[in-house]
Enzyme design. Structure first.
Site, PDB file in Angstrom:
ATOM      1  N   ALA A  87       1.692   0.135  11.376  1.00 30.05           N
ATOM      2  CA  ALA A  87       1.140  -1.164  10.987  1.00 30.05           C
ATOM      3  C   ALA A  87       0.540  -1.077   9.591  1.00 30.05           C
ATOM      4  O   ALA A  87       0.301   0.010   9.061  1.00 30.05           O
ATOM      5  CB  ALA A  87       0.075  -1.613  11.997  1.00 30.05           C
ATOM      6  N   MET A  88       0.295  -2.245   8.989  1.00 26.65           N
ATOM      7  CA  MET A  88      -0.342  -2.340   7.677  1.00 26.65           C
ATOM      8  C   MET A  88      -1.346  -3.480   7.701  1.00 26.65           C
ATOM      9  O   MET A  88      -1.031  -4.597   8.106  1.00 26.65           O
ATOM     10  CB  MET A  88       0.717  -2.573   6.584  1.00 26.65           C
ATOM     11  CG  MET A  88       0.125  -2.839   5.199  1.00 26.65           C
ATOM     12  SD  MET A  88      -0.922  -1.487   4.629  1.00 26.65           S
ATOM     13  CE  MET A  88      -2.024  -2.371   3.514  1.00 26.65           C
ATOM     14  N   GLU A  89      -2.571  -3.205   7.212  1.00 21.43           N
ATOM     15  CA  GLU A  89      -3.723  -4.078   7.430  1.00 21.43           C
ATOM     16  C   GLU A  89      -3.905  -5.191   6.414  1.00 21.43           C
ATOM     17  O   GLU A  89      -5.028  -5.673   6.205  1.00 21.43           O
ATOM     18  CB  GLU A  89      -5.000  -3.228   7.431  1.00 21.43           C
ATOM     19  CG  GLU A  89      -5.367  -2.614   6.063  1.00 21.43           C
ATOM     20  CD  GLU A  89      -4.837  -1.213   5.835  1.00 21.43           C
ATOM     21  OE1 GLU A  89      -5.339  -0.519   4.929  1.00 21.43           O
ATOM     22  OE2 GLU A  89      -3.905  -0.819   6.556  1.00 21.43           O
ATOM     23  N   ASN A  90      -2.862  -5.667   5.749  1.00 20.16           N
ATOM     24  CA  ASN A  90      -3.001  -6.712   4.738  1.00 20.16           C
ATOM     25  C   ASN A  90      -4.023  -7.773   5.169  1.00 20.16           C
ATOM     26  O   ASN A  90      -4.026  -8.220   6.315  1.00 20.16           O
ATOM     27  CB  ASN A  90      -1.656  -7.412   4.511  1.00 20.16           C
ATOM     28  CG  ASN A  90      -0.530  -6.433   4.338  1.00 20.16           C
ATOM     29  OD1 ASN A  90      -0.523  -5.634   3.425  1.00 20.16           O
ATOM     30  ND2 ASN A  90       0.441  -6.490   5.239  1.00 20.16           N
ATOM     31  N   GLU A 147      -9.818   4.697   6.276  1.00 21.38           N
ATOM     32  CA  GLU A 147      -9.093   5.106   7.473  1.00 21.38           C
ATOM     33  C   GLU A 147      -9.996   5.733   8.529  1.00 21.38           C
ATOM     34  O   GLU A 147      -9.796   5.532   9.731  1.00 21.38           O
ATOM     35  CB  GLU A 147      -7.959   6.064   7.093  1.00 21.38           C
ATOM     36  CG  GLU A 147      -6.937   5.482   6.126  1.00 21.38           C
ATOM     37  CD  GLU A 147      -6.255   4.223   6.657  1.00 21.38           C
ATOM     38  OE1 GLU A 147      -6.331   3.952   7.866  1.00 21.38           O
ATOM     39  OE2 GLU A 147      -5.646   3.504   5.844  1.00 21.38           O
ATOM     40  N   HIS A 181      -9.879  -2.755   9.710  1.00 17.18           N
ATOM     41  CA  HIS A 181      -9.640  -2.697   8.263  1.00 17.18           C
ATOM     42  C   HIS A 181      -9.999  -4.010   7.570  1.00 17.18           C
ATOM     43  O   HIS A 181     -10.211  -4.015   6.348  1.00 17.18           O
ATOM     44  CB  HIS A 181      -8.168  -2.395   7.984  1.00 17.18           C
ATOM     45  CG  HIS A 181      -7.850  -0.942   7.895  1.00 17.18           C
ATOM     46  ND1 HIS A 181      -8.511  -0.069   7.056  1.00 17.18           N
ATOM     47  CD2 HIS A 181      -6.910  -0.189   8.541  1.00 17.18           C
ATOM     48  CE1 HIS A 181      -7.992   1.140   7.181  1.00 17.18           C
ATOM     49  NE2 HIS A 181      -7.016   1.094   8.073  1.00 17.18           N
ATOM     50  N   GLU A 205       0.836  -1.206   0.000  1.00 17.12           N
ATOM     51  CA  GLU A 205       0.000   0.000   0.000  1.00 17.12           C
ATOM     52  C   GLU A 205       0.871   1.257   0.000  1.00 17.12           C
ATOM     53  O   GLU A 205       1.877   1.300   0.716  1.00 17.12           O
ATOM     54  CB  GLU A 205      -0.905   0.020   1.240  1.00 17.12           C
ATOM     55  CG  GLU A 205      -1.945   1.133   1.181  1.00 17.12           C
ATOM     56  CD  GLU A 205      -2.777   1.221   2.450  1.00 17.12           C
ATOM     57  OE1 GLU A 205      -3.987   1.450   2.344  1.00 17.12           O
ATOM     58  OE2 GLU A 205      -2.200   1.063   3.553  1.00 17.12           O
ATOM     59  N   HIS A 234      -7.419  -0.960  15.205  1.00 12.65           N
ATOM     60  CA  HIS A 234      -7.564  -0.201  13.964  1.00 12.65           C
ATOM     61  C   HIS A 234      -7.287  -1.108  12.760  1.00 12.65           C
ATOM     62  O   HIS A 234      -8.061  -1.145  11.796  1.00 12.65           O
ATOM     63  CB  HIS A 234      -6.590   0.988  13.977  1.00 12.65           C
ATOM     64  CG  HIS A 234      -6.545   1.783  12.724  1.00 12.65           C
ATOM     65  ND1 HIS A 234      -7.107   3.021  12.594  1.00 12.65           N
ATOM     66  CD2 HIS A 234      -5.986   1.509  11.501  1.00 12.65           C
ATOM     67  CE1 HIS A 234      -6.901   3.480  11.378  1.00 12.65           C
ATOM     68  NE2 HIS A 234      -6.216   2.575  10.687  1.00 12.65           N
ATOM     69  N   GLU A 235      -6.190  -1.849  12.825  1.00 13.34           N
ATOM     70  CA  GLU A 235      -5.837  -2.726  11.701  1.00 13.34           C
ATOM     71  C   GLU A 235      -6.844  -3.869  11.552  1.00 13.34           C
ATOM     72  O   GLU A 235      -7.148  -4.280  10.424  1.00 13.34           O
ATOM     73  CB  GLU A 235      -4.425  -3.284  11.897  1.00 13.34           C
ATOM     74  CG  GLU A 235      -3.347  -2.233  12.120  1.00 13.34           C
ATOM     75  CD  GLU A 235      -3.338  -1.145  11.068  1.00 13.34           C
ATOM     76  OE1 GLU A 235      -3.592  -1.443   9.884  1.00 13.34           O
ATOM     77  OE2 GLU A 235      -3.068   0.018  11.427  1.00 13.34           O
TER      78      GLU A 235
END
Length: 510
Positions: free
Chosen positions: A313-316, A370, A351, A180, A347-348
């Protein structure tokens, strides 16, 4: 030597697609007309088969790739356009599929070449002589072999080093992805826009001393001696920015609840520091399922603590990556900081519904990802831990920053058109996260609880309906997903690459 062997393996694994094909180099001179930075809508990806090979365990940063994309021609055109960036040694094979027998090899198209547009990062496949070669209703299988280079920064496929504790003191290299918003094109040629959802069948060839995880559970492990190929179950339709995998020596702790297995992955010495996070994520997924009235769609959800990550963080989908201090408990962590980390984890997880299940057509609407994830991370944490007065933290940490933003920076609407990669990056800002969350909170207050929750439920179920045939089976075994998870998309089943034969393993051992 091993790098060469990996390239051979990837070519051989798809030999059924490329036998008799001419390897075509790009035209030396091809004048590119001025064009939009957005992909044309003439073609659409139905499925991807991605095979990445890496020797990261040897400290080699170059990786070999084989991306095979089944494509539908939506409108007659003279070109097939995909994204690609910083990829080299590109070789292309194109086959015309028989719509009545899509499982067959297809007819080789031998009069094509490609051109690269560095400004738009477009890889353009077109006939050598300009004519409308691709007719509406046709389906093609585009195979692209290539090499790429891992980065030291969390963009595309990147690497980081870990030092093992005594007595070994060995350096271990770990590879991870950050797709992303526009970094998937650094990993593979693809339709790198969020509206182009498709299924992904991912295979990774890596050192047998390391393990690989991806969006979906492992389907098969094939050992080649020094190397192992890990094959994963096919994903549901998803955007390119959610494609993820990690190759590491990490250890993990796991818990299964309501058919969803959640795991915390970290370096072996940090394993026990993930227990607090594991307890939180198990509670949160169940609570969000109940709140939204919509089940989490995948059979597993991994949470990986990394030394380097894009942001916190990243929500993959199915594989969330975190900066390690955001996921693992610290000995000196105060109560407020621990609570903020819990909100960030939630939060993640939010998503997984807002962004993963329901995705924006374009980055203009990133606030819908978001803003909703930010707001519901507080709502669900407050429901689980009412004694912590989390909504007061929302007012002090989110609302105050959102309302004061215009005093220091230029203001823009929440829905705001962007086109270039740098413009897209800039909309991941306070407006998309904090101000959007405040607006959603106002809607919640104005509509009252029952109406607001019913609206959120209807919003999700509008898109969930297209997933219903797979929802029950998905958690118990490998399922072939249909790309009709995107509204208005026609589909075919994703074809499977043939497994490598023992002779290919011998090449790896040479």
């Amino acid at each position: 030597m091993l790098t060469t062997c990996l390239v051979v393996l990837l070519l051989a694994s798809a030999s059924c697609l490329s036998q008799g094909a001419e390897v075509v180099a790009p035209e030396e001179r091809h004048l590119l007309p001025a064009r939009s930075l957005r992909l044309p809508n003439d073609t659409y990806p139905l499925s991807y088969q991605l095979h990445i090979g890496t020797n990261i365990h040897l400290g080699e940063w170059r990786f070999a790739g084989n991306a095979t994309i089944d494509i539908e021609i939506r409108r007659s055109t003279n070109e097939i356009v995909v994204h690609a960036k910083n990829l080299s040694d590109i070789q292309i094979t194109l086959r015309l599929l028989d719509n009545a027998r899509p499982e067959e090899l297809g007819e080789l198209v031998d009069d094509i070449t490609y051109t690269y547009d560095p400004y738009a990062t477009f890889l353009i496949v077109h006939p050598r002589v300009d004519y409308q070669a691709f007719e509406a209703g046709q389906r093609y299988r585009l195979q692209i072999t290539y090499t790429g280079l891992m980065s030291t920064r969390p963009k595309g496929l990147y690497w980081m080093a870990y030092e093992e504790e005594p007595p070994s003191n060995r350096t271990v290299y770990v590879a991870a992805t950050q797709s992303e918003p526009t970094f998937a094109r650094l990993i593979m040629p693809c339709y790198d826009e969020p509206a182009f959802k498709s299924n992904y069948s991912i295979r990774l060839t890596h050192s047998s001393s390391l393990t690989a995880i991806s969006n979906m559970p492992v389907k098969e492990l094939v050992n080649h001696g020094e190397l192992t190929t890990t094959t994963f179950q096919t994903t549901p339709p998803m955007s390119t920015y959610l494609v993820a995998f990690v190759i590491s020596n990490f250890d993990h702790i796991s818990e299964t609840y309501r058919g969803v297995t959640q795991s915390i992955y970290s370096s072996p010495t940090s394993k026990d520091k993930g227990r607090s996070a594991l307890k939180n994520v198990v509670l949160t997924v169940a609570a969000l399922e109940d709140y939204f009235g919509v089940s989490y769609m995948l059979p597993k959800l991994d949470h990986v603590a990394l030394k380097k990550n894009q942001g916190a963080a990243m929500e993959n989908w199915g594989l969330i990556t975190f900066r390690d201090d955001s996921l693992l408990s610290q000995d000196d962590e105060d109560r407020h900081k621990a609570l903020k980390h819990k909100v960030m984890q939630n939060h993640e997880i939010s998503h997984q519904w807002f962004g993963n299940l329901v995705s924006p057509k374009w980055w203009s609407y990133v606030w819908m990802n978001e803003g909703l994830a930010t707001y519901f991370s507080y709502v669900i944490t407050d429901l689980l831990h009412p004694e912590d007065s989390v909504m007061e933290i929302f007012n002090s940490d989110e609302a105050v920053h959102a309302y004061s933003y215009s005093s220091f920076f230029d203001v823009r609407p929440m829905t705001y058109y962007v086109e270039t990669e740098s413009e897209i990056m800039k909309v991941f800002d306070i407006i998309s996260y904090k101000r959007a969350a405040c607006v959603i909170k106002m809607f919640h207050h104005a509509f009252h609880q029952k109406t607001f929750v019913q609206g959120i439920n209807r919003y999700l179920k509008t898109f969930l309906t297209l997933f219903q045939p797979i929802q029950r089976r998905q958690r118990v075994g490998s399922v072939r997903f249909n790309p009709s998870g995107c509204l208005g998309e026609s589909t075919i089943p994703a074809p499977a690459l043939e497994a490598s034969s023992p002779s290919h393993y011998a090449i790896l051992d040479a």
